[in-house]
Design an enzyme around this catalytic site. Structure first.
Site, PDB file in Angstrom:
ATOM      1  N   HIS A 188      -6.415   8.879   4.313  1.00  0.00           N
ATOM      2  CA  HIS A 188      -5.856   7.540   4.497  1.00  0.00           C
ATOM      3  C   HIS A 188      -6.801   6.633   5.292  1.00  0.00           C
ATOM      4  O   HIS A 188      -6.892   5.441   5.018  1.00  0.00           O
ATOM      5  CB  HIS A 188      -4.506   7.645   5.211  1.00  0.00           C
ATOM      6  CG  HIS A 188      -3.721   6.370   5.190  1.00  0.00           C
ATOM      7  ND1 HIS A 188      -2.965   5.982   4.100  1.00  0.00           N
ATOM      8  CD2 HIS A 188      -3.570   5.389   6.112  1.00  0.00           C
ATOM      9  CE1 HIS A 188      -2.383   4.822   4.359  1.00  0.00           C
ATOM     10  NE2 HIS A 188      -2.729   4.436   5.575  1.00  0.00           N
TER      11      HIS A 188
ATOM     12  N   HIS B 296       2.723   1.877   2.470  1.00  0.00           N
ATOM     13  CA  HIS B 296       3.435   2.705   3.448  1.00  0.00           C
ATOM     14  C   HIS B 296       4.410   3.577   2.668  1.00  0.00           C
ATOM     15  O   HIS B 296       5.617   3.562   2.911  1.00  0.00           O
ATOM     16  CB  HIS B 296       4.141   1.836   4.483  1.00  0.00           C
ATOM     17  CG  HIS B 296       3.909   2.291   5.889  1.00  0.00           C
ATOM     18  ND1 HIS B 296       4.887   2.422   6.832  1.00  0.00           N
ATOM     19  CD2 HIS B 296       2.758   2.683   6.513  1.00  0.00           C
ATOM     20  CE1 HIS B 296       4.373   2.856   7.974  1.00  0.00           C
ATOM     21  NE2 HIS B 296       3.077   3.013   7.804  1.00  0.00           N
TER      22      HIS B 296
END
EC number: 6.3.5.3
Length: 743
Positions: free
Chosen positions: A55, A104
Site C-alpha cells: 500500500h 479505503h
C-alpha cells in the site's frame, strides 16, 4: 518487555524477529539487515514493515506506473506532478487546484462506517497538506449484488460514513458512483476524491529542509487504532472465510479535522512552515521518513514526546499507529512561537518532537535511548521493487469468442417493458437514497452534483471561474479488454466534464485490482496502466497522481479490474454551463455520434448474465473533437441541455433527462432495440432550440461528428416510436429500487 535499542540490536544480532507477521518476506528482511549492517531494532522493523508494504511502497506497481512519467504530457498547467501528496494544476486567474483519489477498501469491509469516514478524512488531509482549502469530495463506490446480505451490511454503513465525515467537515459531496457486481462481494471498493483550491504562491511540499528547524506534531493525540492498517490489512488478500488478521481500523473525528483544517490554513497563510505532511497510512513512520528524505535527510525525533490517547502504547505501536487527524510540520525556530499561538487559538494539541539535522540519518529516541537510526530514503522510497510475472488470463480469448445473444425489443410493449426494467435495475436506478445523505450545497458554491454527468464548483465568486470533476470506470469493458477499458474510462470521464461545457485539464486515478501475486491480475493491471498512459498522452492530459489498491480478492475470486479515472476540467464562467436536461417543451433532441452493435460489456448483457464478446475500441481523436464541439456548444450558446450516453445506453439517458425536470419527450428510432441498448462510446444527447439548428449542424460538420435528429421535448410521457411510458410510471420504476433494498 525491555526496550530494543540500536545498542541492543548490535549486541544481540541473532534475536528472532516477527518480520513475517508484519508482512515482510525473508529476502526483504535480509535486505533491511544489509542496509543497516545489523538486524533492525523492533521499532525499525515496524517502520520498514509499514513503509515497504504494498500500500505504501507500490512495490508491485512501480515498474508499470513509470509510464505516467515516461509518456508524460508537457503542459504549463501542471504545477506539481506525481510524487507529492497530490498533484496541482493551474486553472487561471492566479488559482491552482489540487485533486486526488485514494482507496479505503479493506477497512470499509471490516468496519463500514469508520472505514469510509477515515477514507474521506485521509484524502482531505492530502489536499490540505498541499496548502489548499478543500472545497469538495466525491465517492465512487462498488458493492456485491444489491440484494446480497453482506451488501445490506456494508452499504448503509459506508454511505453513512462518507456522508457523516464529509458533512461534518462542511464539504459538499458533488459526485461519485454506486455500482453492483458479484465480484465485489467481500471486497467493496470505497474510493474517495477531494478537490482543493489555493493561489499559486500557497503551494506546500513534503520536505524537511534546514538544519535546526523543528519537527512539530499537531492535531489529535495518538491512539492504538489502525496499527498495521496498511501493512497487513491493505496489503493482503482476504481468505474466503473472511480476513484472518483484523488490525484495528482507524477511528475518525470530523470535528477535530475541521478545526485542524482551519488551524492549518491560518498557519499556511502566515507562511509558518517549511514542509508539511499529514499522518495517514503508516502514521509517524511515513511522516518522519518522507519529510526527512524529501529534505536534507537528517532528522532527530523524541518519540516519548508524542501526545498519546493511550499511555500503554509501545514505541513500535506509536510508529505504526494510523490515528487520524494528525499533521507533521517543519517550522523555523523563529516562527515556532506564532505557530504554537495559532494552535492554542484553535485548541489544537501541538508538540515539538524533534529537529532537522545536517546529518543524513533519521534518528528516533525513546526516553533518551536510540531506537531508530536509518537512512530515511531507504524507508520511504528505496523499498523493494518487484517485476512480477504476468500472463494474459485464459478467459480473455474465451470471452472474445462469445456471441452476445440478448432479446432486443421491437414492439411497443417490449420497448416499454425494456425501458422500465433498465430504469429499475440497481446499477441504473435513482441513487437519491444514497446522495440525499450527503450535503451537496454546503459552502454555497456547488453548481452541479448528482445526478449530473459531473460535479462542478465555483472557485471565484466575482469572476465565476469554476472546476468540474468526474470519476468513471467501466469494469465490464476492463474485464474484456483492460487496455481499451482504461482508455474508455478516461474518455467517459473527460466527456462527462465536457457535456457541461468545461475543458478537461488533468487526470487522477485509483487502480483497484486483485492480488499482484496472480500473473493474470498483474497482466490486467499492466494493460490498464498502459492504456491509461497512452490515452492521456494522446488526449494531452497529465496524470497528476493517484493510488493503487491491490489484494481486492476473496480466496481465488478477484474483483473485476476497476481503474477509476478522475478527470478535472476548468470552466471560465459557471453561470454559462450546459445543464444535463431540459425543462421545457418544443426543443429538438439530437444524438451526437454513431451507434454501433456494442452490446458486449453492456448493462443489458449483464442483466442477462452475459459477460463476453469484444469491448468497444476508444477513438480518442473523435472524443477530442466531440469535447471541442461540446465546449463550443456552451460558449456559442447552442445547447439547452447535453447528457452523456454510458451504462444503459440511450434508454438510460432518456430516462434521466425526462425525469429530471418532469418534461417528457417523443423520440423516433430506427432499429429501435439496438438504438436503445447499445453502449457505443462517444455519444451525447443534446437539446436545442430549433432556431439553433444551423449552428449545431455547422459545428458538428466542422468537428466531423455524426448528427441525428431523434425527437422533440414536451408532454407528460416518454414516447419511443409507438411505446408510451408515462413519467409517473417511469419515475416509480426508477426511484423505488433503493428504498426497497435498503429501507
Amino acid at each position: 518487555m525491555s526496550l530494543d535499542t540500536v545498542a541492543t540490536a548490535q549486541a544481540n544480532p541473532d534475536a528472532s524477529q516477527p518480520f513475517a507477521e508484519l508482512g515482510l518476506k525473508p529476502d526483504e528482511y535480509a535486505r533491511i539487515k544489509e542496509i543497516l549492517g545489523r538486524r533492525p531494532t523492533s521499532s525499525e522493523l515496524a517502520m520498514y514493515s509499514v513503509m515497504w508494504s504494498e500500500h505504501c511502497s507500490y512495490k508491485s506497481s512501480k515498474v508499470h506506473l513509470k509510464q505516467f512519467g515516461d509518456k508524460a504530457v508537457k503542459t504549463d498547467a501542471l504545477l506539481v506532478g506525481i510524487g507529492e501528496n497530490a498533484g496541482v494544476v493551474d486553472v487561471g486567474q492566479g488559482y491552482a487546484v489540487t485533486f486526488k483519489i485514494e482507496s479505503h477498501n479493506h477497512p470499509s469491509f471490516i468496519e463500514p462506517y469508520q472505514g469510509a469516514a477515515t477514507g474521506v478524512g485521509g484524502i482531505v488531509r492530502d489536499i490540505l497538506t498541499m496548502g489548499a482549502r478543500p472545497i469538495a469530495v466525491m465517492d465512487p463506490l462498488r458493492f456485491g449484488p444489491a440484494d446480497a446480505a453482506d451488501t445490506r451490511r456494508v452499504l448503509p454503513g459506508i454511505v453513512a460514513g462518507v456522508g457523516g465525515y464529509g458533512n461534518c467537515l462542511g464539504l459538499p459531496n458533488i459526485g461519485g458512483e454506486v455500482v453492483f457486481d458479484e465480484t465485489y462481494l467481500g471486497n467493496p471498493l470505497v474510493n474517495a476524491l477531494c478537490v482543493g483550491v489555493m493561489k499559486h504562491s500557497d503551494i506546500k511540499l513534503a520536505k524537511a529542509a534546514g538544519a535546526g528547524n523543528l519537527v512539530v506534531l499537531y492535531g489529535a493525540k495518538t491512539g492504538g487504532d489502525g496499527i498495521g492498517g496498511v501493512s497487513v490489512l491493505a496489503s493482503e488478500t482476504f481468505e474466503s472465510k473472511g480476513p484472518a488478521k483484523r488490525p484495528a481500523v482507524q477511528v475518525g473525528d470530523p470535528f477535530v479535522e475541521k478545526v485542524l483544517i482551519e488551524c492549518s490554513l491560518e498557519i499556511f497563510a502566515e507562511d509558518l512552515v517549511v514542509g508539511i505532511q499529514d499522518l495517514g497510512g503508516a502514521g509517524l513512520s511515513c511522516a518522519t521518513s518522507e519529510l526527512a528524505s524529501g529534505g536534507s535527510g537528517g532528522m532527530k525525533v523524541q518519540l516519548d514526546k508524542v501526545p498519546l490517547r493511550d499511555p500503554s502504547l509501545s514505541p513500535e505501536e506509536i510508529l505504526m499507529s494510523e490515528s487520524q487527524e494528525r499533521m507533521c510540520a517543519i517550522v523555523e525556530p523563529s516562527k515556532i512561537a506564532r505557530f504554537l499561538e495559532i494552535c492554542e487559538k484553535w485548541d489544537v494539541t501541538v508538540t515539538v518532537i524533534g529537529e532537522v539535522t545536517d546529518g543524513n540519518h533519521l534518528e528516533i529516541t525513546w526516553n533518551g535511548e536510540l531506537i531508530v537510526d536509518v537512512p530515511p530514503r531507504t524507508v520511504a522510497h528505496d523499498g523493494p521493487v518487484y517485476n512480477r510475472p504476468l500472463a494474459q488470463p485464459a478467459y480473455i480469448d474465451a470471452v472474445a469468442k462469445e456471441v452476445i445473444n440478448v432479446p432486443l425489443p421491437t414492439t411497443a410493449d417490449e420497448i416499454k417493458a425494456t425501458v422500465l426494467k433498465l430504469a429499475a435495475t440497481p446499477n441504473l436506478a435513482d441513487k437519491s437514497w444514497v446522495t440525499d445523505q450527503y450535503d451537496r450545497y454546503v459552502q454555497g458554491n456547488s453548481i452541479q452534483s448528482q445526478p449530473d454527468d459531473s460535479g462542478m464548483v465555483r472557485i471565484d465568486e466575482k469572476t465565476h471561474l469554476g472546476v468540474a470533476v468526474a470519476t468513471d470506470a467501466n469494469a465490464n469493458w476492463s474485464y474484456l479488454n483492460p487496455y481499451e477499458g482504461a482508455k474508455l474510462a478516461l474518455a467517459e470521464a473527460a466527456r462527462n466534464i465536457a457535456t457541461a461545457g468545461a475543458k478537461p485539464l488533468a487526470v487522477t486515478n485509483c487502480l483497484n485490482f486483485g492480488s499482484p501475486e496472480d500473473p493474470g491480475v498483474m497482466w490486467q493491471f499492466a494493460e490498464s496502466v498502459r492504456g491509461l498512459a497512452d490515452g492521456c498522452l494522446e488526449m494531452g492530459l497529465p496524470v497528476t497522481g493517484g493510488n493503487v489498491s491491490f489484494y481486492n480478492q476473496t480466496g481465488a475470486v478477484a474483483i473485476l479490474p476497476t481503474p477509476v479515472i478522475g478527470v478535472l476540467g476548468v470552466i471560465d464562467d459557471v453561470r454559462t454551463r450546459t445543464p444535463m436536461s431540459f425543462d421545457r417543451a418544443g426543443l429538438d433532441l439530437y444524438l451526437l455520434g454513431e451507434t454501433e452493435n456494442d452490446l458486449a460489456g453492456s448493462e443489458w448483457a449483464y442483466m442477462h448474465d452475459q459477460r463476453g464478446g469484444i469491448a468497444p475500441t476508444a477513438d480518442l481523436q473523435r472524443e477530442m473533437r466531440l469535447i471541442d464541439l461540446l465546449v463550443a456548444g456552451r460558449t456559442k450558446k447552442i445547447f439547452s441541455a447535453a447528457h452523456d450516453l454510458s451504462q444503459g445506453g440511450l434508454a438510460a439517458t432518456l430516462t434521466e433527462m425526462v425525469l429530471r425536470y418532469n418534461t417528457g419527450a417523443t423520440v423516433q428510432l430506427d432499429n429501435v432495440g439496438l438504438a436503445l441498448l447499445s453502449e457505443t462510446p462517444g455519444r451525447v444527447v443534446v437539446a436545442i432550440d430549433p432556431a439553433r439548428t444551423a449552428a449545431l449542424t455547422s459545428e458538428a460538420a466542422s468537428q466531423k461528428i455524426a448528427l441525428t435528429k431523434i425527437g422533440t421535448t414536451g408532454g407528460d410521457s416518454l414516447v419511443i416510436n409507438d411505446a408510451k411510458i408515462s413519467l409517473v410510471e417511469l419515475r416509480k420504476a426508477h426511484t423505488e429500487t433503493f428504498p426497497k433494498l435498503f429501507g
